[in-house]
Write a protein that holds these residues in place. Sequence first.
Motif, PDB file in Angstrom:
ATOM      1  N   TYR A 198      37.881  80.553  42.201  1.00 22.31           N
ATOM      2  CA  TYR A 198      37.124  79.285  42.334  1.00 22.31           C
ATOM      3  C   TYR A 198      36.727  78.794  40.919  1.00 22.31           C
ATOM      4  CZ  TYR A 198      37.154  80.440  47.190  1.00 22.31           C
ATOM      5  OH  TYR A 198      37.700  80.451  48.588  1.00 22.31           O
ATOM      6  N   GLY A 199      36.625  77.621  40.755  1.00 20.95           N
ATOM      7  CA  GLY A 199      36.350  76.892  39.636  1.00 20.95           C
ATOM      8  C   GLY A 199      35.725  75.555  40.122  1.00 20.95           C
ATOM      9  N   GLN A 200      35.285  74.864  38.904  1.00 24.53           N
ATOM     10  CA  GLN A 200      34.809  73.361  39.153  1.00 24.53           C
ATOM     11  C   GLN A 200      35.012  72.506  37.870  1.00 24.53           C
ATOM     12  OE1 GLN A 200      30.802  74.401  40.684  1.00 24.53           O
ATOM     13  NE2 GLN A 200      31.477  73.041  42.235  1.00 24.53           N
ATOM     14  N   CYS A 201      35.149  71.166  38.058  1.00 26.66           N
ATOM     15  CA  CYS A 201      34.954  70.403  36.880  1.00 26.66           C
ATOM     16  C   CYS A 201      33.555  70.916  36.206  1.00 26.66           C
ATOM     17  CB  CYS A 201      34.920  68.966  37.403  1.00 26.66           C
ATOM     18  SG  CYS A 201      34.844  67.888  35.906  1.00 26.66           S
ATOM     19  N   SER A 202      33.766  70.887  34.679  1.00 25.19           N
ATOM     20  CA  SER A 202      32.744  71.362  33.941  1.00 25.19           C
ATOM     21  C   SER A 202      32.523  70.365  32.777  1.00 25.19           C
ATOM     22  CB  SER A 202      32.888  72.699  33.136  1.00 25.19           C
ATOM     23  OG  SER A 202      33.014  73.681  33.872  1.00 25.19           O
ATOM     24  N   GLU A 203      32.677  69.003  33.266  1.00 21.00           N
ATOM     25  CA  GLU A 203      32.196  67.889  32.504  1.00 21.00           C
ATOM     26  C   GLU A 203      31.664  66.767  33.339  1.00 21.00           C
ATOM     27  OE1 GLU A 203      31.683  66.138  29.168  1.00 21.00           O
ATOM     28  OE2 GLU A 203      33.706  67.416  28.928  1.00 21.00           O
ATOM     29  N   ILE A 204      30.594  66.405  32.854  1.00 23.35           N
ATOM     30  CA  ILE A 204      29.816  65.254  33.686  1.00 23.35           C
ATOM     31  C   ILE A 204      30.519  64.005  33.745  1.00 23.35           C
ATOM     32  CG2 ILE A 204      27.710  63.936  33.754  1.00 23.35           C
ATOM     33  CD1 ILE A 204      26.342  66.049  32.089  1.00 23.35           C
ATOM     34  N   CYS A 205      31.503  63.959  34.734  1.00 22.03           N
ATOM     35  CA  CYS A 205      32.479  62.848  34.816  1.00 22.03           C
ATOM     36  C   CYS A 205      32.131  61.482  35.822  1.00 22.03           C
ATOM     37  CB  CYS A 205      33.856  63.486  35.183  1.00 22.03           C
ATOM     38  SG  CYS A 205      33.758  64.108  36.879  1.00 22.03           S
ATOM     39  N   GLY A 206      30.727  61.801  36.273  1.00 24.55           N
ATOM     40  CA  GLY A 206      30.414  60.721  37.251  1.00 24.55           C
ATOM     41  C   GLY A 206      29.345  61.294  38.073  1.00 24.55           C
ATOM     42  N   ALA A 207      29.195  60.350  39.071  1.00 24.03           N
ATOM     43  CA  ALA A 207      28.242  60.811  40.256  1.00 24.03           C
ATOM     44  C   ALA A 207      28.587  62.190  41.061  1.00 24.03           C
ATOM     45  CB  ALA A 207      28.075  59.467  41.303  1.00 24.03           C
ATOM     46  N   ASN A 208      29.917  62.108  41.164  1.00 20.95           N
ATOM     47  CA  ASN A 208      30.438  63.355  42.049  1.00 20.95           C
ATOM     48  C   ASN A 208      31.207  64.387  41.146  1.00 20.95           C
ATOM     49  OD1 ASN A 208      29.521  62.185  44.405  1.00 20.95           O
ATOM     50  ND2 ASN A 208      31.183  60.849  44.517  1.00 20.95           N
ATOM     51  N   HIS A 209      30.829  64.592  39.954  1.00 16.43           N
ATOM     52  CA  HIS A 209      31.589  65.460  39.111  1.00 16.43           C
ATOM     53  C   HIS A 209      31.393  67.045  39.646  1.00 16.43           C
ATOM     54  CE1 HIS A 209      29.133  67.936  36.554  1.00 16.43           C
ATOM     55  NE2 HIS A 209      28.112  67.208  36.907  1.00 16.43           N
ATOM     56  N   SER A 210      30.244  67.148  40.158  1.00 18.89           N
ATOM     57  CA  SER A 210      30.217  68.615  40.590  1.00 18.89           C
ATOM     58  C   SER A 210      30.914  68.884  42.085  1.00 18.89           C
ATOM     59  CB  SER A 210      28.606  68.908  40.822  1.00 18.89           C
ATOM     60  OG  SER A 210      28.066  68.003  41.951  1.00 18.89           O
ATOM     61  N   PHE A 211      31.741  67.924  42.509  1.00 22.37           N
ATOM     62  CA  PHE A 211      32.323  68.110  43.848  1.00 22.37           C
ATOM     63  C   PHE A 211      33.816  68.033  43.363  1.00 22.37           C
ATOM     64  CE2 PHE A 211      28.241  66.005  44.771  1.00 22.37           C
ATOM     65  CZ  PHE A 211      27.630  67.130  45.471  1.00 22.37           C
ATOM     66  N   MET A 212      34.274  68.413  42.389  1.00 16.72           N
ATOM     67  CA  MET A 212      35.683  68.628  41.951  1.00 16.72           C
ATOM     68  C   MET A 212      36.032  70.084  41.890  1.00 16.72           C
ATOM     69  SD  MET A 212      36.323  65.668  39.132  1.00 16.72           S
ATOM     70  CE  MET A 212      37.982  65.873  38.868  1.00 16.72           C
ATOM     71  N   PRO A 213      36.236  70.731  43.060  1.00 14.44           N
ATOM     72  CA  PRO A 213      36.302  72.390  43.028  1.00 14.44           C
ATOM     73  C   PRO A 213      38.000  72.438  42.728  1.00 14.44           C
ATOM     74  CG  PRO A 213      36.146  71.571  45.211  1.00 14.44           C
ATOM     75  CD  PRO A 213      35.893  70.297  44.613  1.00 14.44           C
ATOM     76  N   ILE A 214      38.158  73.707  42.164  1.00 12.63           N
ATOM     77  CA  ILE A 214      39.543  74.057  41.573  1.00 12.63           C
ATOM     78  C   ILE A 214      39.574  75.358  42.313  1.00 12.63           C
ATOM     79  CG2 ILE A 214      41.201  74.885  39.860  1.00 12.63           C
ATOM     80  CD1 ILE A 214      38.983  73.167  38.077  1.00 12.63           C
TER      81      ILE A 214
END
Length: 230
Positions: free
Chosen positions: A193-209
Amino acid sequence: MAHPTQLGFQDAASPVMEELLHFHDHALMIVFLISALVLYIIIAMVSTKLTNKFILDSQEIEIVWTILPAVILVMIALPSLRILYFMDEINDPHLTIKAMGHQWYWSYEYTDYENLNFDAYMVPTQDLTPGQFRLLETDHRMVIPVESPIRILVSAEDVLHSWAVPSMGVKMDAVPGRLNQTALLASRPGVYYGQCSEICGANHSFMPIVIEAVPLPYFETWSANQLDFA
């Protein structure tokens, strides 16, 4: 994946991450030794009332405290450069996958196949099944064969993203209009598992990989089923 109260890194699932863990332990041991030496010198200088006129002006000591830090820096720099080139090296990849970042999901395209692509959205909490992880599970997993070098092409459709899987030792920025590449090799079957590690907007922490590494025969079966479904 990470677990509660974990202090160290995730278990390595690729040769790159194994090298990074070894380098981390190597550098940390040097830091501990330096910290202990400096602490001892500070305590000794504060607690003693004795002075030595030969220590106050000594060519030998100045030579030692000039050469010793240089040697330590070389001991850190050489392994670091070795790993840096190792991470940047992509030799004859067996498979190329393009990961495209969107607000706020990832889309994947298997460029070696004519029509194999899909979007990976986070599974909502209410739709999770037993055994799935909240905020980390996706409706489609990126499936790769085990022990095969994979080239990942990373870009973005709208804003900056970052494609990161800690257990694989992979972290690559996704920049609109730019195609970055990185490589990974799964050492063993599993789900990573991973996640987006850039502050790309309001839901950036909800971009799982989610990467699912499977043996080659299972990957061939999966890819054939995906093509038939498409």
